[in-house]
Design an enzyme around this catalytic site. Structure first.
Site, PDB file in Angstrom:
ATOM      1  CD  GLU A 421      -1.781  -2.392   1.407  1.00  0.00           C
ATOM      2  OE1 GLU A 421      -2.609  -3.276   1.140  1.00  0.00           O
ATOM      3  OE2 GLU A 421      -0.668  -2.632   1.942  1.00  0.00           O
ATOM      4  CG  PHE A 444     -11.118  -4.331   1.568  1.00  0.00           C
ATOM      5  CD1 PHE A 444     -12.496  -4.461   1.684  1.00  0.00           C
ATOM      6  CD2 PHE A 444     -10.413  -5.301   0.876  1.00  0.00           C
ATOM      7  CE1 PHE A 444     -13.159  -5.545   1.120  1.00  0.00           C
ATOM      8  CE2 PHE A 444     -11.065  -6.385   0.303  1.00  0.00           C
ATOM      9  CZ  PHE A 444     -12.448  -6.509   0.425  1.00  0.00           C
ATOM     10  CB  ALA A 445     -11.400   1.907   3.906  1.00  0.00           C
ATOM     11  CG  ASP A 446     -11.071  -2.490   6.775  1.00  0.00           C
ATOM     12  OD1 ASP A 446     -11.530  -2.612   7.914  1.00  0.00           O
ATOM     13  OD2 ASP A 446     -11.795  -2.329   5.768  1.00  0.00           O
ATOM     14  CB  ILE A 448      -5.933   3.179   3.776  1.00  0.00           C
ATOM     15  CG1 ILE A 448      -5.375   4.332   2.930  1.00  0.00           C
ATOM     16  CG2 ILE A 448      -6.342   3.654   5.169  1.00  0.00           C
ATOM     17  CD1 ILE A 448      -6.396   5.424   2.631  1.00  0.00           C
ATOM     18  N   PRO A 450      -0.885   1.170   6.011  1.00  0.00           N
ATOM     19  CG  PRO A 450      -0.325  -1.042   5.554  1.00  0.00           C
ATOM     20  CD  PRO A 450      -1.500  -0.133   5.703  1.00  0.00           C
ATOM     21  CG  HIS A 490     -12.477  -7.539   4.489  1.00  0.00           C
ATOM     22  ND1 HIS A 490     -12.152  -8.455   5.450  1.00  0.00           N
ATOM     23  CD2 HIS A 490     -11.627  -7.743   3.455  1.00  0.00           C
ATOM     24  CE1 HIS A 490     -11.138  -9.197   5.020  1.00  0.00           C
ATOM     25  NE2 HIS A 490     -10.804  -8.784   3.810  1.00  0.00           N
TER      26      HIS A 490
END
Length: 700
Positions: A421, A444-446, A448, A450, A490
């Site tokens: 990421e 997934f926003a989860d 983001i 890193p 997720h």
């Protein structure tokens, strides 16, 4: 064979850098007002690099690289204007530290902005090389216009392979332990990118020695990245250093592959002006024995320079540095108004244009509106490319949001990355800097987190800290939100974290038409744009989200950032209880469904923000002042969030017009969204929960 002229220029550069360091120490009370580091001990490797770069090249120096800057043709005054944070500082206008350059002059190598976060420059630099590789692949960019965007294009002869541009990334050996440096090395090796990593190894972090912090040197470490050739040298030996850099650059220009040079050097000055070497160093006597200055001086005497010639070069450098220092001291400081410039580059998209609902057009789901927008952009603009995890031809995105694009535009334009990421986000700095427009995706926003280091430190600040020279033109797609037992990894909402990063624009559409229009606006915006795309709205499979589908807008439809949509407007009657709902994304659908089920469409006005930054405060406050009551609806846990901050701002601005406190509804303030359907339903808002909040507020 190294000519006498090269020796003279190199020694002059070394003497100038040495004189700078000495002057800073002599005038420490003045020069240490702002923290600085110098190249003392590193001058030879830096000079050998700076002297050999061409105007079409890109270079990412690190904070100790004033000798590279002098080697490129910058003057002592140039670097001292930055040292003293003056308005005329050619790099940042007084905004950032000494030897933190950004340059876009036609006669010098290009230097995109980079931060002090050691090692972070490796990803943007590798992004430049990735962009170069793309420009040179296939027939999308014919040879005669591959680099037409460069300011020195008219003087280029790219038919001559020895003139092909390269990217140089300068690093200290301590930062090679960073995970993001590994991501850069991995992609350079995998894609065989035209980049030279120059690692200057002085054996120290700050007070931590190499024995404490590194299992191996950069030269040993890079052996694990197949396809990266490496050299290790004594970085104080000018002949060896110059010829090694010359050889490496020739290979990269002609063969387009990555190389690393590991140069052992002594650190002969302080880590920075704020961390003095005598506080902790026990190797200073040994380090002085490896000083490149007397070695270079002896080298000139061995190569037909007289003692008088050598002394003249030294004297001229000392005089020039002192003269430039006096000029820099009296230069103008920035004015308070200068603070408020170059946070963003001007965008051409300021009005809604094109047909939003063309006659005869099909109604499509939200995910397809984004897909069709990108397809239209890629057809029209060869500068456009799309990359991220699993967006390539085999899958086309885990939500099929990139389906068929790789087949239509080729694997060099739509491609998978590794699970990186940070690289996905940070590489856009470099890809954008070579005139391309990357659209990238975090799966997934989860996931983001890193990439936030690059988004915050490199992407968002580039325009501001380069004084407007290097805005990062990119689009970051982020599937977001809960969509039915997605579980804790997720389903998250992260807009409050991202909206606290200044220097980026943020969209969060609630329907397909808005998504397509905002996607087009983001593409044509020269600034970094994040688009949150709610997974539960993609296919309108979540009950109550049919309104997310829409007639597909025309190809020329654009929707500017910062324009909210009054999605349900009311006309307030005297003595009538009314209220405004301010929301975005999935919240729009909860609000629409709740007011419909309550039969309150004539009493509840709904404002769909569409973008979180810029925020259409005018539309928000106008609605709330009209209705007298306000509910802010979000999917995030409500405490300490964007929604709470917005509620506070509304309360402040509209206080005298309010008939009740501004209320907020969001998810429960728990650490994660559980997998179990009952627990998930308890956690997040819903139409029923919004209905209850509406009734409570109207009754207040």
């Amino acid at each position: 064979m190294i000519s006498k002229e090269i020796y003279k220029k190199a020694f002059s550069n070394l003497c100038t850098a040495k004189s700078l360091a000495e002057l800073y120490e002599e005038n420490f009370k003045v020069t240490s007002k702002y923290v600085h580091a110098t190249s003392r001990g590193h001058e030879v490797i830096q000079t050998a690099v700076g002297m050999q770069l061409l105007p079409q090249d890109y270079v990412f120096p690190y904070y100790r690289d004033d000798s590279i800057l002098l080697g490129l043709g910058m003057t002592p005054k140039d670097v001292m204007l930055q040292l003293l944070a003056k308005k005329e500082d050619p790099f940042s206008g007084g905004r950032t530290y000494y030897a933190h350059p950004s340059l876009n002059d036609p006669d010098k190598p290009k230097i995109p902005h980079q931060s002090s976060a050691t090692g972070m420059q490796a990803i943007p630099a590798t992004g430049v090389a990735l962009g170069m590789k793309y420009r040179e692949t296939g027939d999308l960019f014919p040879k005669e216009d591959q680099y037409k965007f460069l300011l020195n294009y008219d003087t280029l002869n790219l038919a001559d392979k020895t003139q092909m541009p390269v990217c140089v990334c300068s690093l200290g050996d301590a930062c090679v332990t960073e995970g993001e440096v590994a991501e850069a090395f991995q992609m350079a090796a995998l894609k065989q990118l035209p980049i030279l990593y120059v690692v200057q190894d002085n054996g120290w972090d700050i007070s931590a020695s190499e024995a404490e912090t590194r299992a191996q040197s950069a030269y040993e470490y890079i052996q694990g990245f197949k396809g990266v050739e490496a050299f290790t040298i004594d970085g104080t030996d000018f002949n060896k250093t110059y010829t090694t850099v010359q050889k490496a650059l020739k290979i990269i220009r002609e063969e387009r592959r990555p190389i690393l040079i590991h140069a052992k050097v002594p650190l002969l000055n302080h880590h920075t002006s704020g961390v003095r070497m005598e506080w902790y160093r026990d190797d200073l006597d040994e380090a002085k024995l490896r000083d490149p200055y007397p070695k270079m001086k002896a080298l000139l005497l061995e190569n037909n320079f007289t003692a008088d010639e050598v002394e003249a070069i030294e004297a001229l450098a000392r005089v020039k540095v002192k003269e430039d220092y006096q000029e820099a001291l009296t230069a103008e400081d920035p004015k308070p108004a200068d603070l408020f410039t170059h946070d963003f580059a001007p965008t051409p998209i300021t009005e809604e244009k094109g047909e939003r609902s063309p006659a005869g057009a099909d109604k499509v789901v939200m995910v397809d509106c984004a897909l069709f927008a990108i397809e239209e952009l890629m057809k029209k603009h060869k500068e456009c490319l799309l990359y991220g995890q699993d967006v390539g031809g085999r899958l086309g995105g885990v939500f099929r949001e990139a389906a068929t694009l790789a087949q239509k535009f080729g694997d060099n334009r739509v491609f998978n990355t590794a699970i990186q990421e940070a690289f996905i986000i940070g590489s856009t700095v470099g890809v954008s800097a070579v005139g391309l427009k990357p659209i990238v995706e975090v799966q997934f926003a989860d996931y983001i987190w890193p990439g936030l280091n690059q988004l915050f430190t490199e992407v968002s600040r580039s325009c501001y800290l380069s004084n407007g020279k290097w805005p990062v033109s990119m689009v970051l797609r982020v599937p977001i939100g809960a969509y039915g037992s997605g579980g804790p990894y997720h389903s998250s909402s992260v807009e409050s974290v991202v909206s606290n990063i200044r220097g980026i624009k943020i969209a969060y559409p609630s329907n397909g038409a808005d998504l397509k229009g905002l996607m087009k606006a983001a593409y044509y915006d020269p600034n970094p744009c994040v688009i949150f795309e709610h997974k539960g709205l993609y296919w309108s499979k979540v009950p109550g989200t049919k309104a997310a589908t829409s007639v597909e807008p025309s190809e020329d439809y654009v929707l500017p950032f910062g324009k909210a949509n009054l999605i349900q407007e009311i006309w307030k009657q005297e003595n009538e209880d009314t209220m405004s709902i301010i929301t975005y994304g999935m919240g729009v659908h909860w609000a629409l469904n709740a007011t419909e089920e309550l039969g309150l469409q004539e009493q509840v006005e709904i404002v769909d923000l569409r973008t979180l930054y810029p925020l259409d405060e005018e539309s928000i406050m106008k609605s709330v002042k009209k209705t007298g009551k306000c509910l802010v609806v979000t999917e995030e846990p409500s405490d300490n969030t964007f929604a709470r901050a917005l509620s506070g701002k509304i309360q402040e601005v509209c206080f005298t017009d309010l008939d009740a406190p501004v209320m907020t509804i969001g998810s429960e303030n728990m650490p994660a969204i559980p997998l179990n359907a009952t627990l998930e339903e308890t956690m997040i808002p819903s139409t029923a929960k919004v209905k209850a909040k509406i009734e409570k507020l109207l009754a207040y």
